[in-house]
Design an enzyme around this catalytic site. Structure first.
Site, PDB file in Angstrom:
ATOM      1  N   SER A 131      40.914  30.153 -35.378  1.00  0.00           N
ATOM      2  CA  SER A 131      41.141  28.914 -34.618  1.00  0.00           C
ATOM      3  C   SER A 131      42.562  28.811 -34.115  1.00  0.00           C
ATOM      4  CB  SER A 131      40.849  27.710 -35.528  1.00  0.00           C
ATOM      5  OG  SER A 131      41.249  26.517 -34.909  1.00  0.00           O
ATOM      6  N   ALA A 132      42.724  28.181 -32.943  1.00  0.00           N
ATOM      7  CA  ALA A 132      44.050  27.938 -32.378  1.00  0.00           C
ATOM      8  C   ALA A 132      44.674  26.658 -32.935  1.00  0.00           C
ATOM      9  CB  ALA A 132      43.937  27.821 -30.857  1.00  0.00           C
TER      10      ALA A 132
ATOM     11  N   LYS B 264      40.262  23.969 -23.494  1.00  0.00           N
ATOM     12  CA  LYS B 264      39.602  24.439 -24.720  1.00  0.00           C
ATOM     13  C   LYS B 264      40.202  25.771 -25.170  1.00  0.00           C
ATOM     14  CE  LYS B 264      35.196  22.069 -24.248  1.00  0.00           C
ATOM     15  NZ  LYS B 264      33.776  22.188 -23.929  1.00  0.00           N
TER      16      LYS B 264
ATOM     17  N   LYS C 260      45.254  32.310 -27.992  1.00  0.00           N
ATOM     18  CA  LYS C 260      44.187  32.741 -27.083  1.00  0.00           C
ATOM     19  C   LYS C 260      44.596  32.412 -25.657  1.00  0.00           C
ATOM     20  CE  LYS C 260      40.935  31.307 -30.694  1.00  0.00           C
ATOM     21  NZ  LYS C 260      39.895  30.336 -31.091  1.00  0.00           N
TER      22      LYS C 260
ATOM     23  N   ASP D  81      35.060  30.402 -34.075  1.00  0.00           N
ATOM     24  CA  ASP D  81      36.029  29.412 -33.647  1.00  0.00           C
ATOM     25  C   ASP D  81      35.663  28.099 -34.352  1.00  0.00           C
ATOM     26  OD1 ASP D  81      37.975  28.064 -31.969  1.00  0.00           O
ATOM     27  OD2 ASP D  81      36.278  27.355 -30.780  1.00  0.00           O
ATOM     28  N   LEU D  82      36.586  27.156 -34.381  1.00  0.00           N
ATOM     29  CA  LEU D  82      36.321  25.883 -35.085  1.00  0.00           C
ATOM     30  C   LEU D  82      35.904  24.766 -34.116  1.00  0.00           C
ATOM     31  CD1 LEU D  82      36.525  24.024 -37.631  1.00  0.00           C
ATOM     32  CD2 LEU D  82      38.938  23.730 -37.047  1.00  0.00           C
ATOM     33  N   ASP D  83      36.888  24.314 -33.305  1.00  0.00           N
ATOM     34  CA  ASP D  83      36.664  23.146 -32.442  1.00  0.00           C
ATOM     35  C   ASP D  83      35.596  23.453 -31.400  1.00  0.00           C
ATOM     36  OD1 ASP D  83      38.788  21.590 -33.634  1.00  0.00           O
ATOM     37  OD2 ASP D  83      40.221  22.820 -32.539  1.00  0.00           O
TER      38      ASP D  83
ATOM     39  N   THR E 217      34.981  18.482 -32.688  1.00  0.00           N
ATOM     40  CA  THR E 217      36.386  18.105 -32.547  1.00  0.00           C
ATOM     41  C   THR E 217      36.930  18.420 -31.149  1.00  0.00           C
ATOM     42  OG1 THR E 217      36.659  20.101 -33.866  1.00  0.00           O
ATOM     43  CG2 THR E 217      37.254  18.018 -34.917  1.00  0.00           C
TER      44      THR E 217
ATOM     45  N   GLU F 176      32.400  31.549 -29.710  1.00  0.00           N
ATOM     46  CA  GLU F 176      33.447  30.756 -29.047  1.00  0.00           C
ATOM     47  C   GLU F 176      32.874  29.776 -28.029  1.00  0.00           C
ATOM     48  OE1 GLU F 176      36.391  29.805 -28.306  1.00  0.00           O
ATOM     49  OE2 GLU F 176      37.655  30.933 -29.660  1.00  0.00           O
ATOM     50  N   ASP F 177      33.505  28.597 -27.919  1.00  0.00           N
ATOM     51  CA  ASP F 177      33.091  27.637 -26.883  1.00  0.00           C
ATOM     52  C   ASP F 177      34.115  27.577 -25.745  1.00  0.00           C
ATOM     53  OD1 ASP F 177      35.159  26.325 -28.329  1.00  0.00           O
ATOM     54  OD2 ASP F 177      34.454  24.399 -27.562  1.00  0.00           O
TER      55      ASP F 177
END
Ligand code: BG6
Ligand code: MG
Length: 212
Positions: free
Chosen positions: A113-114, A44, A144, A8-10, A16, A168-169
């Site tokens: 990423s979303a 999130k 997601k 995942d990104l953020d 971010t 994932e966070d």
């Protein structure tokens, strides 16, 4: 056998997730709603549109479709103002060495990423070339906790879902990975991310010796 890692990104690669929180909090205050850290946990991994729908529900506020679109744009421009200031040293701890280890071991990496801003953020932090495959909000129709983001990444990499580990966070992201038949590692607290097989504070804590 694990053949690929999907990130995942953020909140996993860079902070971010905090910028999203600041921008949503500013918008929510215009609806006379104080967005809490706990609210933010529930946002999130959630798409931009779905996030605004949730905030309006919490604020018990109704706005016109035109205002809705305008507020999405305003939130995004506040968010992008913060992204604009980002530089490669804004990667979260251990991301650089994680990517290096994966490359050294020739383990394919994908981004799942979303965000519609994924390519912009990756460019700012200098990681656009680190991934074999990048799946963002522009390529999928179900966000997601639907697994589409991650199953699309696996398909593009040519690996089966059970050959992937997702990092994932967000709870929505952990649920997406598990319902897609993948393994899931949580970046965060076990209480926020039930279901993940392992919880770490950042990618730097991942031990590649445990890879299989
Ligand atoms: C996710 C974030 O990665 O992307 C969410 O966790 C965010 O907080 C979502 O709302 C959509 O991002 P963007 O950049 O398209 O508004
Ligand atoms: Mg995230």
């Amino acid at each position: 056998m694990i053949k690929a890692l999907i990130l995942d990104l953020d909140g996993v690669i860079c902070d971010t997730a905090h910028f999203h929180y600041i921008a949503w909090k500013r918008l929510a205050s215009e609806y006379d709603y104080e967005l809490s850290e706990a609210d933010n946990e529930a946002l999130k991994g959630v798409s931009r549109v779905d996030s605004l729908i949730l905030i309006l529900q919490w604020a018990k506020k109704e706005i016109s479709p035109e205002q809705f679109e305008q507020d999405l744009l305003r939130k995004n421009s506040w968010y992008l103002d913060m992204v604009e200031e980002m530089v490669p040293k804004d990667l979260l701890p251990g991301v650089g060495s994680f990517v290096e280890s994966a490359h050294k071991l020739q383990i394919p990496l994908a981004l799942g990423s979303a965000s519609k801003n994924a390519q912009t953020v990756l460019t700012k932090v200098g990681l656009l070339d680190a991934f074999q495959t990048i799946v963002d909000a522009s390529q999928i129709s179900r966000s997601k906790p639907d697994p589409e983001t991650f199953t699309t990444a696996a398909e593009l990499l040519g690996v089966a879902p059970n050959e992937c580990i997702v990092f994932e966070d967000s709870l929505a992201g952990i649920q997406a990975a598990l319902s897609g038949g993948m393994r899931a590692i949580g970046i965060g607290k076990p209480s926020d991310l039930p279901g993940a097989e392992l919880h770490i504070n950042n990618l730097g804590e991942y031990n590649f010796a445990d890879f299989q």
